[in-house]
Structure formats: C-alpha cells, structure tokens
Motif scaffolding. Structure first.
Motif, PDB file in Angstrom:
ATOM      1  N   VAL C 161     -82.105   1.790 -42.465  1.00  0.00           N
ATOM      2  CA  VAL C 161     -82.019   2.418 -43.786  1.00  0.00           C
ATOM      3  C   VAL C 161     -81.238   1.519 -44.739  1.00  0.00           C
ATOM      4  CG1 VAL C 161     -81.011   4.347 -45.038  1.00  0.00           C
ATOM      5  CG2 VAL C 161     -82.232   4.757 -42.907  1.00  0.00           C
ATOM      6  N   GLY C 219     -89.241   5.718 -52.828  1.00  0.00           N
ATOM      7  CA  GLY C 219     -89.940   5.883 -51.561  1.00  0.00           C
ATOM      8  C   GLY C 219     -91.441   5.850 -51.667  1.00  0.00           C
ATOM      9  N   GLY C 224     -91.448   3.788 -48.048  1.00  0.00           N
ATOM     10  CA  GLY C 224     -90.977   5.146 -47.820  1.00  0.00           C
ATOM     11  C   GLY C 224     -90.432   5.406 -46.435  1.00  0.00           C
ATOM     12  N   TRP C 226     -87.845   4.616 -44.928  1.00  0.00           N
ATOM     13  CA  TRP C 226     -86.424   4.937 -44.748  1.00  0.00           C
ATOM     14  C   TRP C 226     -86.172   6.430 -44.893  1.00  0.00           C
ATOM     15  CZ3 TRP C 226     -83.478   7.140 -48.603  1.00  0.00           C
ATOM     16  CH2 TRP C 226     -83.989   7.077 -49.916  1.00  0.00           C
ATOM     17  N   GLN C 227     -87.062   7.076 -45.694  1.00  0.00           N
ATOM     18  CA  GLN C 227     -86.852   8.499 -45.885  1.00  0.00           C
ATOM     19  C   GLN C 227     -87.176   9.293 -44.635  1.00  0.00           C
ATOM     20  OE1 GLN C 227     -89.066   9.289 -49.575  1.00  0.00           O
ATOM     21  NE2 GLN C 227     -87.074   9.588 -50.521  1.00  0.00           N
ATOM     22  N   GLN C 228     -88.047   8.721 -43.802  1.00  0.00           N
ATOM     23  CA  GLN C 228     -88.411   9.430 -42.577  1.00  0.00           C
ATOM     24  C   GLN C 228     -87.201   9.729 -41.719  1.00  0.00           C
ATOM     25  OE1 GLN C 228     -91.395   7.738 -39.975  1.00  0.00           O
ATOM     26  NE2 GLN C 228     -92.429   6.908 -41.772  1.00  0.00           N
ATOM     27  N   GLY C 230     -84.505  10.842 -42.497  1.00  0.00           N
ATOM     28  CA  GLY C 230     -83.857  12.110 -42.817  1.00  0.00           C
ATOM     29  C   GLY C 230     -84.489  13.308 -42.121  1.00  0.00           C
ATOM     30  N   HIS C 238     -81.431  16.337 -45.206  1.00  0.00           N
ATOM     31  CA  HIS C 238     -82.774  15.825 -45.424  1.00  0.00           C
ATOM     32  C   HIS C 238     -83.183  16.035 -46.861  1.00  0.00           C
ATOM     33  CE1 HIS C 238     -87.359  16.278 -44.682  1.00  0.00           C
ATOM     34  NE2 HIS C 238     -87.059  15.085 -45.128  1.00  0.00           N
ATOM     35  N   TYR C 242     -81.425  12.548 -48.418  1.00  0.00           N
ATOM     36  CA  TYR C 242     -82.517  11.607 -48.210  1.00  0.00           C
ATOM     37  C   TYR C 242     -83.624  11.754 -49.217  1.00  0.00           C
ATOM     38  CZ  TYR C 242     -80.860   9.160 -44.210  1.00  0.00           C
ATOM     39  OH  TYR C 242     -80.150   8.312 -43.418  1.00  0.00           O
ATOM     40  N   ALA C 243     -83.955  12.983 -49.593  1.00  0.00           N
ATOM     41  CA  ALA C 243     -85.148  13.166 -50.414  1.00  0.00           C
ATOM     42  C   ALA C 243     -84.849  13.331 -51.888  1.00  0.00           C
ATOM     43  CB  ALA C 243     -85.941  14.366 -49.909  1.00  0.00           C
ATOM     44  N   PRO C 247     -84.154   9.037 -54.647  1.00  0.00           N
ATOM     45  CA  PRO C 247     -85.332   9.059 -55.516  1.00  0.00           C
ATOM     46  C   PRO C 247     -85.000   9.395 -56.958  1.00  0.00           C
ATOM     47  CG  PRO C 247     -85.825  10.122 -53.452  1.00  0.00           C
ATOM     48  CD  PRO C 247     -84.370   9.828 -53.438  1.00  0.00           C
ATOM     49  N   ALA C 297     -94.049  14.419 -46.305  1.00  0.00           N
ATOM     50  CA  ALA C 297     -93.455  13.130 -46.660  1.00  0.00           C
ATOM     51  C   ALA C 297     -94.459  12.269 -47.411  1.00  0.00           C
ATOM     52  CB  ALA C 297     -92.975  12.421 -45.399  1.00  0.00           C
TER      53      ALA C 297
END
Lengths: 496, 485, 549
Positions: C161, C219, C224, C226-228, C230, C238, C242-243, C247, C297
């Motif tokens: 990340v 993302g 994107g 890296w967001q996974q 979360g 999350h 992360y989300a 962003p 996602a």
C-alpha cells in the motif's frame, strides 16, 4: 596565537596526539584507551563547533607554515564554510562510532591499537577537509586509506564462504588508489600551472588550456567518484563494508564516502567556472541516476544484512552526485545537506544492523524475523531509519532529497530528473523490505518464549541519539540550511 | 707530478688503508665480529665525513688531486661524486654495523670487511676519476669485490651459482667496458675526460656502444639486468642492501656519455625508453616472485626505471629539475631498499625465512623489524609522507613541465606501473602484520647491532619524506654537476 | 476565532489519534470507537462553522524548510466542503458500524491521524504542506494492515500500500517542483497559474505528475489494488480510511488541476481515452464477478474513471460535486454490502442493505446521467465517447440493481477469505526478479568477472613474459647456430683422431664437460642472458650509426 588558531589546531591535534600515544604505549594505556579516544573525538568536535561563530563573523581561521620552500609546498590548514559541513559530519560520526565501539568491540590486548587507528582514520578524514595545500591534502587522503585498510585487515570479520580479509583489503586499496592516482595527476597539473601548492592560489584563478581544463576536471571527477563508490567504480565498497568491524563500517559509510563529494566541491567546482564544468553536468547526472537505481536494486538482491545497507550507500551517493551534477543552487545545497543527513541515517542503520548481529549472531536475512518483540527499542529506531531513508517527510532525508529533485528539474534534463525521482521509489522498496523482513513476521529460530535481548547501552544510546537527530533535523532544518547556504557563494563563481 | 687538494685523497686513504688495517687486525689482534664491524663502521664514517668536507658551494672550484699532465690521472670531487659517494658510504656505515651481528651466519669476517671497503673504494674512484682507464681499474676493483661478496655463502649451491652467473655477466660487462675504452682511445688518442668527440667515426660509435653496454649492465638497465635478481637474491642481506646504494655505474654512464660529447637530447630519449622498459619488466616480474629477495631485486629494477625515466626527460627537454628529481628518487630508493633488505635479513637471521609467505606474522615475533619493513614498503609504494612519495611527487611535477605528449604517455605508464606495484607490495605488507597462529608469538629480543641501522634508515626515510629540502638541494647540486640545461 | 475551529479540525484529531495509539490495548474497542466518533463529530462541526467564515487566510503559518516559503492555510470553499464531507463520512462510518465489526483502538487512532492530515491537506494553501499531509495520510493508511494483522502478511500488505501511494506522491512531488521553478513560489494558486508559462515539455510532465497522483489516489484502474487491502478490515476502516479519505483527496486534487489539463489538449485526450478504457474494463469485471465485494470495488473504480473523464472534459465543478455525492453514496453501498454479505447479519438488516444498494445505485445512475448531460453541453468530448460513457453508466447502475436484487433474496452470503492482491504479489516478484537478475548479470556476472580477469590477465602476462625472457625466442633462434657448429665439430673430431688431436680432445672435452656442468646448474639461463648482452651491443651500434653520432 589566537583562540581560533588553537581551536583549529585542536581539531587535528587532539586525535593525533591521543592516537600516537595509544600506538606507542599500547599496554600502559589500555585501561583508558576507550575514554581517551572518546575524549579526543569529543574535543575535536567541540573545537569545530567553537569555530562556527568565527565563520559567521566572516573570518577564515587558518594556519600557514612553510614546509618545503624549494618546491613551493606549504603546510596550511584552514576552515571555511565549504569545509564545515563535512568536517562536522566526520567529527560527529567518529564520536558516535567510538561510543558504539565501546559496546561492540571486545576489550583485549589490541584495544589500544584499535582506538589509535580509529583516531588516525578520523584524522585522515578531518585533515582532508582542513588541508589548504595539495600535498597536505593528498597526505591526509592516503592516511584515510591506510588507517582504514589496517583496521579492516586486523579487525575484520569474513562471512562464511566470503573472500579472505587480505583479498578484500587488497581490492579496496588498489581500487581506491587508482582514484587517488588520478587525483594526484590532476593536482600535479594544477601545481604546475600555479607554481605553488596552496589552495589560495587556486582560488585566485588558474589559467589552463581548454583541453587541459577538461582533462583536469575529468581526472578529478573520476578519481573522486571512485571514493564515492559511484557505479561502476563501486566494486570495492560492498566487500570492504561487509568485512570491516562495525565502528569502521559506520565511519566508512557515513563519513569517508562523503570525502569524495567534498573533493568534487573543493576542486573542480571551486576552481573552475560554470562554463568549464558545464560539459560534465549531464554525465554526472546520468552516473548519479545509474548509481541510485543500481545500488537500490543490488540492495534488494542481497541477503546479508550488512551488504544490503552497504549497497544502500552506493544508491545514496548517486543522489549526491546527481545533485552536484545539476550545477544549480538547489542541487548543490541539497547534495551537501544530503551528505549530512545521509550520514545520520546510514550510521543509524548500520548501528541497527550491528545490534542485530550482536544479539542474534545471524546476518542472513532469511534467518531473521520477528525481532520487533525482542528488541523493541531497536525496532522503533529502525522504523525511523527506514522511513527516513525512504524519504518520508518530515524526517531529515526528505529535506535534502526534495532540493536535489528541485535542482534537477531546473536543468534542461527533465526526463532524467523525473527518472531520478521515481528511482527513489526503489529505495522505498528495499528499505521497507529490509525492515519488515527483519522486525516483523515470524522468527525462524522459533524461540518458544521470546525474551527481549539485553543490549549494551554503549551501542543503543548512539543509535537512539541518531534516530532523535533524524527527527529533529527533519523538523528543524533551518540552522543546517543556513550553514550550507554560506558555502554556495564559493562554488562556480558564486552567482546564485 | 701530482698536485692539488690532498683532501681528495683522504677518503681513499681511509678506505684502502682501512681495508688493510682491518685485515691485519683480524689476523693479529682479534677476529671478533663486533670489533671488526665497529672498526669498519668508523672507517666508513670517517671516509664519509672527509668526503662531505670536500663539498663546495656552486661556482667555487672543485677540489682535485692528481697529475694534470696529459696521461695523468686526476681525481675530482665534484658535487655528483660527493652525492653518489656519500650515499654509498652512508649505506656502508649502516651495513657495517649491521654485519656486526648478521655475519654470525657466515663467519669469515676477515675477508668480508676488507671486501666491503674495497668495493666502496672502487665505487668512489669510479665517480671521482676523470680518466677512462682508471675508471676501468676502479670499476674492476668494485666488481671483483662484489663477485666475492655475492658468493660469500659458499657452502650453498645456489649462492655459488648466483655468484658464478654474476661473475660471468659482470666480467662480460667489464670486458665490454674495456673494449669500449680501447675503441674510444683509438678514435681520440686521449684518455682523459671531458673530451667531446666532434666527428665520431665507426670506432667511436662502437666504443660508446660498448661503454653503454658495460655500464648499463652494471646499472641493471633492461635488457642487461638479468644478473641482478639472482645476485641480490642469493647474496647475504647486508650485501644486497649495500648494492642498493651503489649508483655509481649509472652516474658514470651519464657523465661519460655527456663528457664524450654525445647529445643530451638523444641520451635522454634512450634513457626514457630504457626507463619504461625497466618499469615494465621490473614490476611485471616482481608480481610472480615468491622469494622475498628476488622480489625486492625486481622492485629495484622497477625503481631504477622511474629514476631513468625522470633523468631521461630531464636530459631530453633540458630540465635540470627533472634530473634532480630522478637523483632524489634514487637516493630515496637507496634508503628504502636498503632498509627493506636489512629488515628482511633480520627476519632471515632469527627465523630463516626466505619466501614471501614465510613473512607472515613478523609483527608478533619481531615488532620493530615489521615496523621498519613496513615503513620501507610503504615508502616504496609511495605513501605520503614517506620518501617514496616525495620522490614520485617531485618526478611528476618536474617531468610534467616537459609539455610533450610522449612524456605524458610515459607518465601514464609510470602511474600504471605504480598501481601494478601495489600488487606485490601490499600482500607483503599485509603478511607482516597478519596473525600467525601456528607460531607461538614470542617477541624475540633483537640485537642492537641489527636494530640500530634499521632505525637509522627508517628515520632517514621519514626525514626524506617530511623534510626533503636539504636532500633535494644536494641532489640538485649533483644534477647541476652534469652540466645540462 | 478561526484558529480555534482550525484546531478542532486538525489538532484535535491529531491529539486524539496519538492518545489512542499510545493507550492502545489498554482501552476497550468500544471506548476507542466512541472517542473517535466524538472527535470526528467535532471535526465535522468545526468544518461547518469554518464554512460560515467564507474564504480567508488562516492566521496559522510557519516556515519549515528554508527556501520553500511559509506554509499557510485557507478556508477556500471547495476544499472546506471536501473536508466537511470527509469528516462527516468519518463520523457516520463510525456511527453505523455494525457491532461485530468495531474498529480496534489502533485502527481508530490511525483513522484520526489520517483525518487530521487530510484536513490539513484540504486546507493547505502551500504545496509543501499539502505534500507532507498527503504523505502522512499515506503512512497512516499503510500502517493499518500492519497493526491489524501481525506477521508476514500484514507487513507485505503494508509495504504494498505504501509503495503504491508513494508512486502517486512522487508524481505529485515532481509536478510541484516544476511549478516551483516556474512560479518561484510553492503557494498553490499562483503556482498552478504559473503553469501556463511553462514550455510544452515541462507542462506535460507537470500534468502527468499530477494525473498520476490523482489516478493512484482515486483508485482508478490500474491503481486500485491498494484499496483491496481495506476489504479485510473492519467496516469503518474499509469505508473511510481506505475508500473515502484518499479518494477524496485525489478528487480534490483533480478538481484543482482540471484547468491545467485544458492547456495540453493532446494529454487531455489521452487521459480521456485511458480513463474510458479503465471504465470499460472495470465495469465488465464488475459484471463478470459474481461476488459482491470485488464487484463493488470495481464499480467504485469505474466511478473514479468517470471522474477522470469529467476532468478531461474540463468540468471541475462536476468533479467537486462527484466528490460530495460519492462520499455519501459510498457509505450506503459499503454498509449495504456488509449487511448483505456478512454471515452474522440478521435477515432484516440484509434486506435493508439490499434496498440501500438498490436506491443508492439508482441515485448514482441519476447523478451520473446529470454529469453526462452537463458534459455534453460543454461539447468538448467526442460523441462516440459520450455514447460509450452513457452505456457504461447504465451498466454500472444495472450492476448495483442486480446486487440489490440478489441481496434481497439472500443469495449473496459467501464465506470470504482475504487474500493478498495479485498486484502486490506480482510487484514483489517482479522487483525481486529484476534485482536478482541485475545482480547476477551485472554485478556478479560482468563487473566482478572483470575484477577477477584483470589481475589474472596481468599475472598471466607477467608469467608469460617471465617464461619468454628465460626460455626465449632469441634462444631458439640463436641455439640453432651453435648446434650446427658443435655437430660439425663433432664430425671432424670423429675423423681426425690421432696424436696431437688427442691432447686437443682432452682439453676440448674438458671444456665442454665443464660447460655442460654449468649448463645443468643454470638451465640455460646464463646463455640467454649473455645473448642479450650481445644483442644489446649490436642494437646500440646500429642505432648510433643510424641516428648519426
């Protein structure tokens, strides 16, 4: 004899006297060898700091003695703004390395020799920065080499299956000597042009034929790049750093490599004009980028933790050479600052590596893991060291890196500078990999009840101090910036 | 009718008379090594002092002694003679004291010391004489004494072989020298120097060539150097050390060539090329040697090459300072190589070491010897502030002034050879200080007779490096005496 | 006055985060959550209050790096709104967290620290301040898996990340430094305006740098992954850490740099097409993946792609609107997703979640339609692209609908194992392979071999010269002559054997015997050496004649 002259003499004098005493009376002085050495280093450092107010007043403390009048060779020492950052880096690193040695080196019959040679090594480095004459400069330059060779040969440790100490030292000596000979030739040419070996004559201006100017600058650059371990002249570094005893490695990586940078700033960039040096800007920048990326890749590929950090030095020197190569205000100031910050972080990382080896007896990264639980203080300092070398603000290395990148982007070679900036991501990669592999995860030795290691205070205290310095310098960089800003007018005609 | 400054004869009286006195003392009074050594050292010291007294400021007439009539022999104590003679006498003093203990290995004292004195007599005569025939005589005296000294350890096969080879080669050299002198005489009809030959014929050319071959062989100029590794390698250490200080054949070669009117420019070119050859051969060969003294011998060939190169450049481009630098290097080399041989001799004396690998751990057995040997090697490598570095610095700075691209090329080779030489010097240096776990390291008490010359030479090496001013000036006087530029 | 509210926005979360971090395990998760909740709430309120003050420069400033200028903060409208939205999202995320997914105190601490830094970034009027703040947010985000999951996996995820976020930040740094060179200042507004004075190559790099930073932060495909990471964390982490936070920062940056894009039409078009391509891919993948988690996602990544298209169309206000809209809708989607998928949730919650997803999807489609309509009005985008966007928007909406229907029917609960994103694995392996390859080929292969060959070559040369000198060419050449002579002499001797010759025999024999005895000792070397003497003599004479002495 004024106070400033005494202080100037102290910088070299106290380590020299103590070193000679330790080498001549090793048995008698053994019980106090470590204290004497630390005291001498501390005195030397204090003297350097004491001279700063004089520098601010605009004085240039100097000592001038005649040596060989028939040949126009003088024994001149002086300290100015260009010398100061390098001298202080060297003094501080020496002092911390000596403290570290209290814990890492056994106290046996050879201790006096060890501390004596360590001090001579420090004298070599300090003398290189303080020398104001060519022969004196070269003498101290060689002293650095000889003292470090002796230390490596007599106190080094070879890893299993590695090269013998003699082979490594021979390689180190010959490689470095090659660079020294190139520097010697360039010095001879300058001596021939001015008729004397004083730097003041050089500063007054040297008139050489254009082809000769290019040759001299090229010789200086190649010779000093060998010392800075720039790709592809870096081959001496990994083995030498790995087999050397830890205090020596710290001094080699944190202070001695920077002497090459000092040489580049003191000679080509102080004597010649921007027009003379301009043709070398792009080659320096390209070599810097190469070194940076190559060193980072090699650090990633290695498995011996000491070698990883050794290659990291190659990478960081690439940044410094790149910064110098930009020939801009930001680039040069950033490069000098990077010398200081790199010294802090590199010494910190090597101390951490030394503590790991001291505690676990293992050097291979595949045999290490999960050490955060057993050495929490070291792990915390390692976190700071790793984030610092990865260039995360507000830790110190970011302060110099951004100036180097800014300098690069001011030149016409934007693509190269962008590559440099993105190349720094490789540093992030190996730094994070190094830290997480060692301190996180599972300990392969799988000790059932992990008890924290007992580590000598003499080794832990300097490490914590350096970690604190990395944070403090990162947050409050203004004083150091000010020192470095004073050095810029001395370079390349001073029109900044 | 001999006339002139009798002071010139005093060194000879010391040496020759001393040789007889020593022999008589050894036969009649005592054959104890110490006394003989001390006496010899005193004789050498006396000769040295009386030689130095003859030094005159530039511009003042040089002391002479002899028969100035045609056909007579004149001895001139000019600056060059005093320089070369002084080096040899100084080395002789050190070696004499050293032999006071060292010769325990081979106990024929009563022949040894007189031979030393006679050898140096020959050398001194060579540099002082201005007559070709007496040059030959003195050269022969020096050579014969040296043949015996090289083969001094007559009980060993290798010594005899080396001595025999040296005898043959050396005799070839002196015979060639004699041939050369004869041919010159045939051409000019005169034996005294200087006698510039205006229109040289075939005889003069052949004569000069023979002179060069003869003297070149004695000075170990490539390709006539092949006797030196064997001779140095098998001679007793004290004798090898003394040989390092015998620079007379080279000096005489210069002097005679210039005195016969050979253009300095061409001589310089020849010396430059020979110098480069010496450097290459000497350094190249030394890399593969495993016998310490042979290695040091090849190293001497290489260092001679550096000196030849510098003198050659000085002659070719009319730079007396380059000749001065070359002479200074040869002086420094005499000190450093002499120190190296004497140190090695001490190791041999106590531990019977002959190979380089056997030098391991000398620091723990014989600490002062390791230090002096180390100083010698570091000096030879060219580490400041030792003598070798000063020599190389002066050579580089003066030779650079030639501003000739071939000289620059020669400098490149010079530096490469310096780098190459690290390949055999450094391992030796490292071995000296490496721990030797097999031998129990019990420091041996070294005899004062052996230690004193070591310390004196080490101090000299340091002096030459740190404060070379006076020595440089002396070398400069010697260079000026050649009359170039 | 302003300072107080600013402190509430930045300093309070900072202190709260540090306290929670230090207090750590000593606090129960409930207490930690409530502390975080209240601080987030207060931050929201502070943001709202600051909005009332209008655009002003805050009296908070300091100089950190000499030569970089003073770091200042403003209450510019859009930035403040973004800060408000982000803080509100934090509050609500913590509020509606299901009980079984309460964040650990460490996660809450990191969230608060990220909030403080994000607010500083939104309000910063100086590039350096913004950069440091963005880096700090990145560090906080990266540390989450490290503190949540000890061991190797957590470390690898954290590394991955951080590295990806640093890639974006490096682009930001490069662009920022080039603007600094042009504008001679690092204050954001003048620096951005100075971009107009840059030469084309420099401007290209500036835009590329900023675009890279935006791309990573929001993302969009392919950044994107890296967001996974979360997805394996608790709901609040999350959804928000992360989300939302990164962003939003990315969208705000996009909002600021949209005018720059217009200065390089070629780049603008390129970005448009790349974003469109990413949207196509992610929408397809959203439909192809039955599992709702990755589907959501991918849909979020597609929405980010749409944001990029809007920016490429020059519609900065739309970008800002999208920021605010998505912040709110994301909460619905992710809460709904959790409710639908978690095995612990009750049927009512599941149905509520499905309904929220459906409604949210509907609303999002409506907004997206509105965006497209505004985009069409600007007539910057070519018609086929606009058409494709329209189709994609519908497809996205459809996917949300499908998810809602499936969730209502209770068909979507699948036990789920968190995995390391393939990108992380690939990156690890790729970099390692590159490093090992470079080492084997260059360092050990080429350079070390050179180092070994050089001395070996020299020694070989020396030994060769040694042999040549001792048993040389010359010897072989010259040896032929004596051999002939000696052979001939031996012949003669054979023939003339009487009287006087006998005596001569003896002496000659003796001489030869002696010579052979000597030879046996010298292995012929002496002969060679003497030959050199002769050769030298001849050579010198020849030279003298030729040179003319």
């Amino acid at each position: 004899m004024s106070l400033t002259t005494i202080e100037l003499l102290l910088i070299l004098g106290s380590p020299v006297i103590v070193a000679l005493a330790l080498l001549i009376f090793p048995r008698r002085l053994r019980p106090v060898a470590r204290w004497l050495a630390a005291g001498a280093a501390a005195l030397s450092l204090a003297a350097m700091f004491a001279l700063i107010p004089a520098l601010y007043r605009g004085e240039v403390p100097a000592i001038a003695l005649t040596w060989i009048p028939a040949a126009g060779i003088e024994f001149d020492l002086h300290i100015d703004w260009l010398t100061l950052p390098f001298a202080i880096t060297e003094g501080a690193v020496t002092l911390l390395a000596i403290f570290y040695a209290w814990g890492s080196e056994a106290d046996d019959s050879r201790s006096s020799y060890f501390y004596g040679l360590l001090l001579l090594f420090a004298v070599g480095m300090a003398g290189t920065t303080l020398a104001d004459g060519m022969v004196l400069f070269y003498t101290f330059w060689e002293l650095m080499l000889i003292a470090s060779c002796a230390l490596i040969l007599a106190w080094g440790h070879t890893a299993n299956g590695g090269r013998s100490l003699r082979a490594v030292t021979l390689k180190y000596f010959i490689f470095t000597h090659l660079g020294s000979l190139l520097v010697l030739v360039a010095l001879v040419i300058l001596y021939d042009a001015t008729g004397t070996d004083r730097f003041s004559a050089l500063r007054a201006g040297v008139s050489l034929a254009p082809a000769m100017t290019t040759t001299v600058i090229a010789f200086f650059l190649v010779g000093f790049c060998v010392k800075m371990a720039i790709f592809p002249l870096h081959l001496w570094l990994p083995d030498a750093h790995t087999v050397a005893p830890m205090p020596v490695t710290i001094m080699l990586a944190a202070a001695m490599l920077s002497m090459g940078a000092y040489g580049v700033l003191r000679f080509p960039l102080s004597i010649f004009t921007m027009a003379d040096v301009q043709p070398f800007a792009l080659p320096m920048m390209i070599l810097g980028v190469f070194s940076e990326i190559y060193g980072a890749l090699m650090a990633l590929a290695e498995r011996d933790i000491k070698r990883i950090i050794a290659y990291s030095s190659v990478s960081q020197m690439g940044y410094i050479l790149f910064g110098i190569g930009t020939l801009t205000y930001h680039g040069l100031a950033g490069a000098t600052l990077h010398v200081i910050y790199h010294a802090i972080v590199k010494a910190l990382l090597f101390m951490i590596v030394g503590l790991i080896i001291h505690a676990t007896g293992r050097r291979h990264i595949d045999e290490l893991g999960g050490l955060a639980r057993r050495m929490p203080v070291v792990a915390a300092c390692a976190l700071i060291g790793i984030l610092a070398i990865a260039g995360a603000p507000p830790l110190c290395v970011f302060d110099s890196e951004w100036m180097i990148f800014a300098g690069g982007l001011e030149t016409p070679y934007i693509t190269l500078s962008v590559i440099t900036a993105f190349g720094s991501l490789l540093t992030v990669v190996y730094a994070l990999w190094f830290g997480s592999r060692i301190f996180l995860g599972q300990d392969p030795a799988s000790v059932s009840d992990p008890v924290p290691f007992k580590l000598p205070l003499a080794m832990v205290a300097p490490m914590v101090l350096l970690a604190a310095l990395a944070i403090i310098e990162g947050l409050f960089p203004a004083p150091l910036f000010d020192w470095v800003a004073h050095e810029l007018p001395m370079l390349l005609g001073g029109n900044w | 009718m001999t006339s002139g400054d009798t002071g010139v004869m005093i060194p000879f009286l010391f040496l020759v008379g001393g040789a007889f006195v020593i022999y008589l003392v050894a036969r009649l009074i005592t054959s104890r090594n110490h006394w003989l050594a001390l006496l010899t050292a005193l004789i050498f010291a006396g000769a040295l002092v009386s030689l130095l007294v003859l030094r005159r400021a530039p511009g003042v007439a040089v002391p002479m002694w002899g028969d100035a009539a045609p056909g007579g022999v004149v001895l001139r104590a000019d600056a060059g003679a005093i320089f070369i003679g002084g080096i040899a006498l100084g080395m002789g003093t050190c070696v004499a004291i050293y032999s006071g203990r060292y010769l325990r290995l081979d106990q024929r004292y009563k022949t040894y010391y007189p031979l030393l004195l006679l050898m140096i007599t020959g050398l001194l005569g060579m540099v002082m004489t201005s007559d070709l025939f007496s040059l030959y005589m003195f050269c022969e005296l020096m050579s014969v004494a040296s043949y015996v000294l090289v083969a001094f350890r007559r009980r060993t096969d290798t010594s005899i072989e080396a001595g025999f080879k040296y005898l043959v080669m050396g005799s070839v050299g002196t015979i060639t020298l004699l041939m050369g002198i004869t041919l010159i005489y045939r051409e000019t009809g005169v034996l005294t120097l200087p006698q510039p030959i205006i229109a040289p014929g075939m005889w003069a050319r052949a004569g000069l060539a023979c002179l060069w071959v003869g003297l070149g062989l004695k000075s170990a100029i490539v390709p006539l150097h092949t006797w030196q590794p064997d001779a140095y390698g098998r001679a007793p250490g004290s004798v090898s050390a003394l040989f390092s200080g015998m620079l007379a054949p080279f000096y005489v070669l210069l002097k005679v060539s210039l005195a016969l009117g050979f253009p300095a420019r061409d001589l310089g070119l020849g010396l430059m090329l020979c110098g480069l050859a010496n450097m290459l051969v000497g350094n190249g060969m030394a890399l593969v040697q495993t016998h310490t003294k042979r290695l040091l011998a090849y190293s001497s060939i290489a260092q001679m090459g550096y000196g030849l190169f510098s003198v050659g450049v000085g002659l070719r481009h009319a730079l007396p300072s380059a000749i001065q630098a070359g002479f200074f290097l040869l002086l420094a080399h005499a000190a450093m190589k002499g120190l190296a041989f004497l140190s090695k001799g001490v190791c041999n004396f106590y531990d019977h070491t002959t190979q380089v690998a056997e030098l391991r751990g000398v620091f723990y057995r014989l600490p002062p010897v390791a230090l002096t040997f180390g100083i010698a090697i570091m000096g030879l490598v060219g580490i400041p502030p030792l003598a070798g570095f000063a020599g190389k610095w002066f050579i580089l700075t003066q030779v650079w002034q030639a501003r000739d691209v071939w000289v620059y090329a020669g400098i490149v080779v010079f530096l490469l050879m310096l780098l190459l030489s690290l390949g055999y010097y450094l391992p030796m240096l490292a071995l000296l200080f490496a721990p030797a776990p097999e031998l129990p390291p019990m420091p041996v008490k070294i005899s004062r007779w052996l230690l004193a010359p070591l310390l004196a030479l080490a101090a000299l090496v340091l002096w030459l490096g740190i404060a070379p001013g006076w020595w440089l000036q002396w070398a400069g006087e010697a260079a000026a005496a050649l009359g170039v530029g | 006055m302003l300072t107080v509210w600013f402190a509430g926005l930045v300093l309070l979360p900072l202190l709260g985060g540090v306290t929670l971090l230090i207090a750590g395990r000593r606090l129960s998760p409930r207490v930690g959550r409530w502390i975080a909740l209240s601080i987030a709430g207060w931050a929201t309120v502070s943001a709202a209050v600051l909005m009332a003050f209008g655009e002003q420069v805050l009296p908070v400033q300091f100089t950190w790096l000499p030569g970089a200028g003073a770091i200042t903060f403003t209450t510019a409208a859009t930035g403040l709104r973004a800060a408000f939205a982000t803080a509100a999202a934090a509050f609500f995320a913590l509020l509606i967290t299901p009980a079984y997914e309460a964040p650990t105190p460490a996660s809450s601490a990191l969230a608060l620290l990220a909030l403080a830094a994000a607010n500083a970034a939104f309000l910063s009027a100086h590039f350096l301040g913004r950069y440091v703040a963005l880096e700090t947010v990145g560090v906080c985000i990266a540390l989450v898996p490290l503190l949540a999951r000890a061991g190797d996996v957590g470390a690898r995820l954290a590394r991955f990340v951080y590295l990806v976020l640093r890639v974006g930040d490096t682009g930001f740094l490069v662009a920022m430094l080039m603007l600094m060179h042009a504008a001679d200042t690092l204050d954001i507004t003048p620096a951005l305006e100075a971009g107009a004075t840059l030469s084309a190559p420099r401007l290209t790099w500036v835009i590329l740098g900023f675009t890279l930073a935006v791309w990573v932060k929001i993302g969009a495909w392919p950044f994107g992954a890296w967001q996974q990471v979360g997805e394996s964390c608790d709901f609040a982490t999350h959804t928000w850490t992360y989300a939302t936070v990164m962003p939003n920062l990315g969208l705000y940056l996009l909002y600021r740099i949209t005018p720059l894009l217009a200065w390089q039409p070629a780049l603008q078009t390129g970005i448009l097409w790349l974003a469109l391509g990413g949207m196509v891919l992610t929408t397809l993948l959203a439909w192809l993946r039955r599992d709702l988690r990755p589907a959501l996602a991918y849909l979020s990544a597609a929405e980010s792609g749409l944001a990029l298209c809007l920016a490429a169309g020059g519609q900065k206000t739309l970008v800002a609107t999208l920021l605010l809209v998505m912040t709110f809708l994301r909460l619905l989607f992710l809460w709904g997703g959790r409710a639908v998928l978690a095995t612990e949730s009750r049927p009512r919650a599941r149905r509520l979640g499905a309904a929220l997803i459906g409604l949210g999807g509907l609303g999002l489609t409506g907004f997206n339609g509105y965006f497209l309509w505004r985009l069409a009005q600007a007539t910057v985008i070519p018609w086929p692209v606009w058409g494709a966007l329209g189709v994609l928007v519908l497809l996205m909406g459809g996917r949300y609908g499908a998810a809602a229907i499936g969730g209502w029917a209770g068909r979507l609960a699948i036990p789920w194992e968190p995995t390391i994103p393939t990108q992380a694995l690939a990156l690890d392996r790729g970099l390692n392979g590159l490093a090992q390859g470079a080492r084997a080929w260059l360092e050990v292969g080429l350079l070390e071999r050179l180092m070994v060959w050089a001395p070996r070559g020299l020694i070989g040369l020396a030994e060769g010269a040694h042999t040549w000198f001792e048993v040389g060419v010359l010897e072989r050449l010259v040896a032929a002559v004596p051999r002939v002579l000696i052979g001939g002499a031996a012949r003669l001797q054979d023939v003339e054997e009487n009287g006087l010759e006998g005596a001569l025999h003896g002496t000659t024999d003796g001489a030869f015997a002696f010579s052979r005895w000597v030879q046996a000792r010298h292995t012929g070397r002496l002969r060679v050496n003497l030959q050199w003497v002769l050769a030298a003599l001849v050579l010198i004479v020849a030279m003298l004649v030729w040179q003319g002495w």
